[in-house]
Design a protein around this motif. Structure first.
Motif, short mmCIF file in Angstrom:
data_model
loop_
_atom_site.label_atom_id
_atom_site.label_comp_id
_atom_site.label_asym_id
_atom_site.label_seq_id
_atom_site.Cartn_x
_atom_site.Cartn_y
_atom_site.Cartn_z
N LYS A 49 0.82 -1.21 0.00
CA LYS A 49 0.00 0.00 0.00
C LYS A 49 0.85 1.27 0.00
O LYS A 49 0.38 2.34 -0.40
CB LYS A 49 -0.97 0.00 1.18
N LYS A 52 1.12 2.91 -3.38
CA LYS A 52 -0.11 3.59 -3.78
C LYS A 52 -0.27 4.90 -3.01
O LYS A 52 -0.70 5.91 -3.55
CB LYS A 52 -1.31 2.69 -3.49
N SER A 194 -7.98 -6.06 -3.39
CA SER A 194 -8.79 -4.92 -3.85
C SER A 194 -8.44 -4.51 -5.28
O SER A 194 -9.08 -3.63 -5.84
CB SER A 194 -8.63 -3.74 -2.89
C1 LIG Z 1 -3.66 -5.29 0.17
C2 LIG Z 1 -2.71 -6.42 0.10
C3 LIG Z 1 -2.62 -7.23 -1.05
C4 LIG Z 1 -3.52 -7.09 -2.24
O1 LIG Z 1 -3.29 -5.93 -2.97
P1 LIG Z 1 -4.50 -5.24 -3.73
O2 LIG Z 1 -3.92 -4.08 -4.40
O3 LIG Z 1 -5.50 -4.90 -2.66
O4 LIG Z 1 -5.08 -6.24 -4.67
C5 LIG Z 1 -1.70 -8.25 -1.08
N1 LIG Z 1 -0.90 -8.46 -0.01
C6 LIG Z 1 -0.96 -7.73 1.11
C7 LIG Z 1 -0.07 -8.08 2.24
C8 LIG Z 1 -1.87 -6.67 1.21
O5 LIG Z 1 -1.93 -5.96 2.33
#
Ligand SMILES: *Cc1c(COP(=O)(O)O)cnc(C)c1O
Length: 337
Positions: A49, A52, A194
């Protein structure tokens, strides 16, 4: 493709390492396994995250937001990374946590990411499973606006056109690393939830014509729904970037949801095996909700002969190991001897 056109803050530790997994490759006896360490992005123990949030928080700052609102599951890694960067930017942050598992174990409800959300100074509040979380965030935002503040809503997982830019950039970063090491990447595998990570990666790989196929392992939605979410976001992100959305081909979006088990955040035996295997062969921590299930999918595909010997398969480690502390009992560990 020039990502510098978009507002961005720089707080992730980039580029993340791309490392061989020699012992695990030997143990599994299939393709050569590599790992892209997005668990090492640096923000409050790291994770996907963070990439992003570099774009999302820049947008929030540009829009003169003074408060952040986001949502996730109880043990949301996205929420934890958001609370950390909100703290660094001096913005109050409100996190709505959806109780998707029904677990009442105090470790799950208070430890791991939930502990860190609070340590970073955010407020947390709980919502029952199947709440319309977007509506719940909007309701809170309206209350805050009525009180004179200017809240910025970050969608679950940071997955919109702005957040996905972080993974368009990651596709460029990974391709550049592979080029510099003369590493031919045959497959890139990762956990998809997501959908912003996979949407950004698929778009980035297409837009740079790198030809690296991206293989998502679903952790929640069934295959069809997951693929449509990823495909839709990849197209919207392309449009947002001024690219022709048709550069994203539907058949390039693959999300195998065979490894979800009983549901989001619910442990599977294969996840337990995957987490232990990674910990004991490579000294790397996965997590029970995402990367553990994602890697369990990769192990199964290797065992089924999905990849050829000599192929190079990169597992994108998306982070999340903090949530291990929310699931202390699922690993059946031996205790003191
Ligand atoms: C959020 C998350 C994902 C998935 O990523 P998305 O962009 O939500 O599909 C995979 N691994 C971890 C550890 C996450 O926190």
């Amino acid at each position: 493709m020039h990502l510098s056109r978009y507002p961005r803050l720089h707080f992730a530790h980039l580029p993340t390492p791309l490392e061989p997994m020699t012992r695990l490759s030997e143990h599994l006896g299939g393709p050569n396994l590599w790992i892209k360490r997005d668990d090492c992005t640096g923000l409050s123990s790291g994770g996907n995250k963070t990439r992003k949030l570099e774009f999302l928080m820049a947008d929030a700052v540009e829009k003169k937001a003074d408060t952040i609102i986001t949502q996730g599951a109880t043990q949301s890694n996205h929420a934890r990374q958001t609370t950390a960067i909100a703290a660094k930017l001096g913005m109050p942050c409100h996190v709505l946590l959806e109780d998707r598992t029904g677990y009442e174990d105090p470790a799950y409800v208070y430890n791991g990411n939930v502990l860190l959300d609070q340590l970073h100074g955010s407020t947390i509040s709980k919502r029952p499973a199947d709440t319309d979380m977007n509506a719940a965030m909007e309701e809170l935002a309206q209350q805050l606006r009525d009180d004179g503040s200017n809240p910025y809503i970050i969608p679950g997982g940071g997955s919109n056109e702005i957040g996905a830019l972080g993974y368009v950039n990651a596709a460029v970063e990974l391709t550049t690393q592979a080029n510099d090491q003369s590493l031919r990447i045959d497959h890139l595998v990762h956990a998809t939830g997501s959908s912003g990570t996979q949407a950004g990666l698929v778009l980035g790989m297409e837009a740079t014509n790198s030809g690296i196929p991206v293989y998502g392992v679903g952790v929640r939605a069934p295959r069809q729904k997951q693929e449509e979410m990823v495909f839709g976001l990849a197209q919207r992100t392309a449009e947002f970037m001024g690219l022709n959305p048709d550069i994203v081909k539907r058949e390039r979006v693959v999300a195998n949801s065979d490894y979800v088990g009983d549901g989001y955040g619910l442990p599977t035996n294969a996840m337990v095996e995957a987490v232990k295997m990674m910990a004991q062969y490579e000294g790397i921590l996965l997590d029970p909700v995402y990367s553990g299930k994602g890697f369990s999918g990769l192990i199964d595909l290797i065992r089924k002969g999905h990849f050829r010997k000599g192929e190079n398969v990169v597992f994108l480690h998306t982070g999340g190991s903090i949530s291990l502390f929310g699931y202390p009992d699922v690993f059946d560990l031996p205790g003191y001897i």
